[in-house]
Design a protein around this motif. Sequence first.
Motif, PDB file in Angstrom:
ATOM      1  N   ASP A  51       0.769  -1.099  -0.044  1.00 14.84           N
ATOM      2  CA  ASP A  51      -0.108  -0.026  -0.088  1.00 14.84           C
ATOM      3  C   ASP A  51       0.769   1.332   0.019  1.00 14.84           C
ATOM      4  O   ASP A  51       0.675   2.202  -0.781  1.00 14.84           O
ATOM      5  N   LEU A  52       1.866   1.298   0.741  1.00 13.21           N
ATOM      6  CA  LEU A  52       2.690   2.522   1.060  1.00 13.21           C
ATOM      7  C   LEU A  52       3.229   2.763  -0.308  1.00 13.21           C
ATOM      8  O   LEU A  52       3.414   3.851  -0.572  1.00 13.21           O
ATOM      9  N   GLN A  53       4.051   1.426  -0.934  1.00 12.32           N
ATOM     10  CA  GLN A  53       4.738   1.908  -1.974  1.00 12.32           C
ATOM     11  C   GLN A  53       3.963   2.304  -3.052  1.00 12.32           C
ATOM     12  O   GLN A  53       4.436   3.115  -3.918  1.00 12.32           O
ATOM     13  N   SER A  54       2.710   2.175  -3.087  1.00 16.40           N
ATOM     14  CA  SER A  54       1.469   2.799  -4.185  1.00 16.40           C
ATOM     15  C   SER A  54       1.692   4.052  -3.859  1.00 16.40           C
ATOM     16  O   SER A  54       1.691   4.946  -4.974  1.00 16.40           O
ATOM     17  N   LEU A  55       1.391   4.759  -2.734  1.00 15.45           N
ATOM     18  CA  LEU A  55       1.283   5.883  -2.155  1.00 15.45           C
ATOM     19  C   LEU A  55       2.422   6.699  -2.664  1.00 15.45           C
ATOM     20  O   LEU A  55       2.457   7.635  -3.162  1.00 15.45           O
ATOM     21  N   PHE A  56       3.636   6.154  -2.261  1.00  7.57           N
ATOM     22  CA  PHE A  56       4.938   6.923  -2.634  1.00  7.57           C
ATOM     23  C   PHE A  56       5.058   6.800  -4.061  1.00  7.57           C
ATOM     24  O   PHE A  56       5.700   7.851  -4.494  1.00  7.57           O
ATOM     25  N   GLU A  57       4.817   6.116  -4.707  1.00 10.70           N
ATOM     26  CA  GLU A  57       4.819   5.768  -6.380  1.00 10.70           C
ATOM     27  C   GLU A  57       4.156   7.106  -6.946  1.00 10.70           C
ATOM     28  O   GLU A  57       4.607   7.634  -7.737  1.00 10.70           O
ATOM     29  N   ALA A  58       2.855   7.176  -6.228  1.00 11.60           N
ATOM     30  CA  ALA A  58       2.017   8.421  -6.876  1.00 11.60           C
ATOM     31  C   ALA A  58       2.585   9.416  -6.613  1.00 11.60           C
ATOM     32  O   ALA A  58       2.968  10.442  -7.532  1.00 11.60           O
ATOM     33  N   GLY A  59       3.419   9.817  -5.749  1.00 13.39           N
ATOM     34  CA  GLY A  59       3.990  11.089  -5.180  1.00 13.39           C
ATOM     35  C   GLY A  59       4.967  11.269  -5.971  1.00 13.39           C
ATOM     36  O   GLY A  59       5.386  12.143  -6.696  1.00 13.39           O
ATOM     37  N   ARG A  60       5.742  10.191  -6.266  1.00 11.56           N
ATOM     38  CA  ARG A  60       7.331  10.177  -7.290  1.00 11.56           C
ATOM     39  C   ARG A  60       6.852  10.526  -8.577  1.00 11.56           C
ATOM     40  O   ARG A  60       7.734  11.472  -9.006  1.00 11.56           O
ATOM     41  N   TRP A  61       5.578  10.516  -8.950  1.00 11.05           N
ATOM     42  CA  TRP A  61       5.305  10.968 -10.360  1.00 11.05           C
ATOM     43  C   TRP A  61       4.637  12.426 -10.486  1.00 11.05           C
ATOM     44  O   TRP A  61       4.062  12.671 -11.506  1.00 11.05           O
ATOM     45  N   ALA A  62       4.534  13.102  -9.191  1.00 15.15           N
ATOM     46  CA  ALA A  62       4.168  14.570  -8.970  1.00 15.15           C
ATOM     47  C   ALA A  62       5.125  15.408  -9.995  1.00 15.15           C
ATOM     48  O   ALA A  62       6.264  15.121 -10.033  1.00 15.15           O
ATOM     49  N   ALA A  63       4.374  16.482 -10.486  1.00 13.30           N
ATOM     50  CA  ALA A  63       5.035  17.438 -11.306  1.00 13.30           C
ATOM     51  C   ALA A  63       5.839  18.168 -10.357  1.00 13.30           C
ATOM     52  O   ALA A  63       5.511  18.490  -8.951  1.00 13.30           O
ATOM     53  N   SER A  64       7.085  18.779 -10.724  1.00 11.93           N
ATOM     54  CA  SER A  64       7.801  19.603  -9.746  1.00 11.93           C
ATOM     55  C   SER A  64       8.850  20.493 -10.662  1.00 11.93           C
ATOM     56  O   SER A  64       8.917  20.162 -12.005  1.00 11.93           O
ATOM     57  N   SER A  65       9.100  21.667 -10.181  1.00 16.02           N
ATOM     58  CA  SER A  65       9.967  22.481 -10.942  1.00 16.02           C
ATOM     59  C   SER A  65      11.217  22.047 -11.640  1.00 16.02           C
ATOM     60  O   SER A  65      11.902  21.620 -10.774  1.00 16.02           O
ATOM     61  N   ASN A  66      11.244  22.060 -12.733  1.00 19.28           N
ATOM     62  CA  ASN A  66      12.441  21.521 -13.350  1.00 19.28           C
ATOM     63  C   ASN A  66      12.685  19.954 -13.188  1.00 19.28           C
ATOM     64  O   ASN A  66      13.923  19.731 -13.315  1.00 19.28           O
ATOM     65  N   ASN A  67      11.896  19.429 -12.586  1.00 21.66           N
ATOM     66  CA  ASN A  67      11.924  18.030 -12.405  1.00 21.66           C
ATOM     67  C   ASN A  67      12.869  17.842 -11.235  1.00 21.66           C
ATOM     68  O   ASN A  67      13.662  16.834 -11.109  1.00 21.66           O
ATOM     69  N   PHE A  68      12.995  18.831 -10.531  1.00 20.06           N
ATOM     70  CA  PHE A  68      14.093  18.579  -9.123  1.00 20.06           C
ATOM     71  C   PHE A  68      13.681  17.617  -7.992  1.00 20.06           C
ATOM     72  O   PHE A  68      14.272  17.159  -7.307  1.00 20.06           O
ATOM     73  N   GLN A  69      12.473  17.516  -7.975  1.00 23.19           N
ATOM     74  CA  GLN A  69      11.820  16.506  -7.052  1.00 23.19           C
ATOM     75  C   GLN A  69      12.576  16.653  -5.679  1.00 23.19           C
ATOM     76  O   GLN A  69      12.991  15.824  -5.181  1.00 23.19           O
ATOM     77  N   PHE A  92      12.407  28.315  -4.726  1.00 23.18           N
ATOM     78  CA  PHE A  92      11.388  28.913  -4.396  1.00 23.18           C
ATOM     79  C   PHE A  92      10.019  28.314  -4.554  1.00 23.18           C
ATOM     80  O   PHE A  92       9.065  28.417  -3.870  1.00 23.18           O
ATOM     81  N   HIS A  93      10.316  27.179  -5.153  1.00 20.86           N
ATOM     82  CA  HIS A  93       8.963  26.385  -5.536  1.00 20.86           C
ATOM     83  C   HIS A  93       8.911  25.088  -4.861  1.00 20.86           C
ATOM     84  O   HIS A  93       8.067  24.165  -4.877  1.00 20.86           O
ATOM     85  N   ALA A  94      10.024  24.954  -3.941  1.00 18.24           N
ATOM     86  CA  ALA A  94      10.045  23.583  -3.310  1.00 18.24           C
ATOM     87  C   ALA A  94       8.957  23.187  -2.558  1.00 18.24           C
ATOM     88  O   ALA A  94       8.536  21.999  -2.502  1.00 18.24           O
ATOM     89  N   LEU A  95       8.248  24.053  -1.554  1.00 11.92           N
ATOM     90  CA  LEU A  95       7.117  23.980  -0.978  1.00 11.92           C
ATOM     91  C   LEU A  95       5.868  23.423  -1.803  1.00 11.92           C
ATOM     92  O   LEU A  95       5.191  22.585  -1.268  1.00 11.92           O
ATOM     93  N   HIS A  96       5.950  24.209  -2.803  1.00  8.14           N
ATOM     94  CA  HIS A  96       4.656  23.922  -3.879  1.00  8.14           C
ATOM     95  C   HIS A  96       4.881  22.486  -4.383  1.00  8.14           C
ATOM     96  O   HIS A  96       3.881  21.742  -4.124  1.00  8.14           O
ATOM     97  N   ASP A  97       5.946  22.080  -4.668  1.00  3.82           N
ATOM     98  CA  ASP A  97       6.432  20.911  -5.123  1.00  3.82           C
ATOM     99  C   ASP A  97       6.019  19.639  -4.045  1.00  3.82           C
ATOM    100  O   ASP A  97       5.436  18.616  -4.158  1.00  3.82           O
ATOM    101  N   LEU A  98       6.566  19.778  -2.778  1.00  2.00           N
ATOM    102  CA  LEU A  98       6.118  18.842  -1.891  1.00  2.00           C
ATOM    103  C   LEU A  98       4.703  18.722  -1.875  1.00  2.00           C
ATOM    104  O   LEU A  98       3.952  17.755  -1.584  1.00  2.00           O
ATOM    105  N   GLY A  99       3.746  19.820  -2.046  1.00  2.00           N
ATOM    106  CA  GLY A  99       2.460  19.973  -2.037  1.00  2.00           C
ATOM    107  C   GLY A  99       1.782  19.068  -3.104  1.00  2.00           C
ATOM    108  O   GLY A  99       0.919  18.639  -2.779  1.00  2.00           O
ATOM    109  N   MET A 100       2.495  19.061  -4.419  1.00  2.00           N
ATOM    110  CA  MET A 100       2.268  18.360  -5.418  1.00  2.00           C
ATOM    111  C   MET A 100       2.211  16.790  -5.212  1.00  2.00           C
ATOM    112  O   MET A 100       1.458  16.110  -5.498  1.00  2.00           O
ATOM    113  N   PHE A 101       3.510  16.633  -4.519  1.00  2.00           N
ATOM    114  CA  PHE A 101       3.564  15.130  -3.912  1.00  2.00           C
ATOM    115  C   PHE A 101       2.721  14.636  -2.955  1.00  2.00           C
ATOM    116  O   PHE A 101       2.023  13.479  -3.311  1.00  2.00           O
ATOM    117  N   ALA A 102       2.311  15.667  -2.078  1.00  2.00           N
ATOM    118  CA  ALA A 102       1.106  15.200  -1.201  1.00  2.00           C
ATOM    119  C   ALA A 102      -0.300  15.061  -1.990  1.00  2.00           C
ATOM    120  O   ALA A 102      -1.124  14.085  -1.533  1.00  2.00           O
TER     121      ALA A 102
END
Length: 208
Positions: A40-58, A109-119
Amino acid sequence: MSDKKNELLKETPTDHKIHDLIKNRWSPRKFADTPVSDTDLQSLFEAGRWAASSNNFQPWKIVWGKKGSETYDRIYETLAEFNQGWADNAPVLLLGAYDKKTPDGKDNFHALHDLGMFAANMTIQAQSMGIAMHQMAGFDHEKAHKTFKFPEDHHMATAIAVGYYGGEMDDLSGDLKKEEKKDRQRKKQDEFVFNGNYVDRADVSEDK
């Protein structure tokens, strides 16, 4: 649908049609006893892994622990007292952090936004699996930072309780039970969506 199952759905007074995964999502303080498996957790983290992020910095970093583990207890000890009053029934606790710097050392400056996308990705994936995620701002950021040995260029941004929808509402204290039964509310779109210049509604007189 049984009365018990009805408790797991909250009335969401939408003004426009949205997907049921979004409409039925909410943040409970009581969870079913069902364990959240590694799969279950791996599925959740995998979904987060494929979130958009600025310059794909993740820039996201996640610490997690299952109930009964040392890591779970260490995360729990960073929570604010109010959140400790209910979060210990969650099968999994998470901490979300982000790297404040880009790979070349500039401020991200976009890191917090990107964590939000992950979540957000995690949350929708969780909802599709009958799993709830309750995000918490109430935790000791500095203690969490030190406890889990993050470098100075990282910021601890959120704690999250994770578990399957369910559990007995009557097990909660009176105040928490009231919170769980509150109607869902959101601002209207015209308070935050502008087709043109932003206008502070407080500065606009009613006769204009």
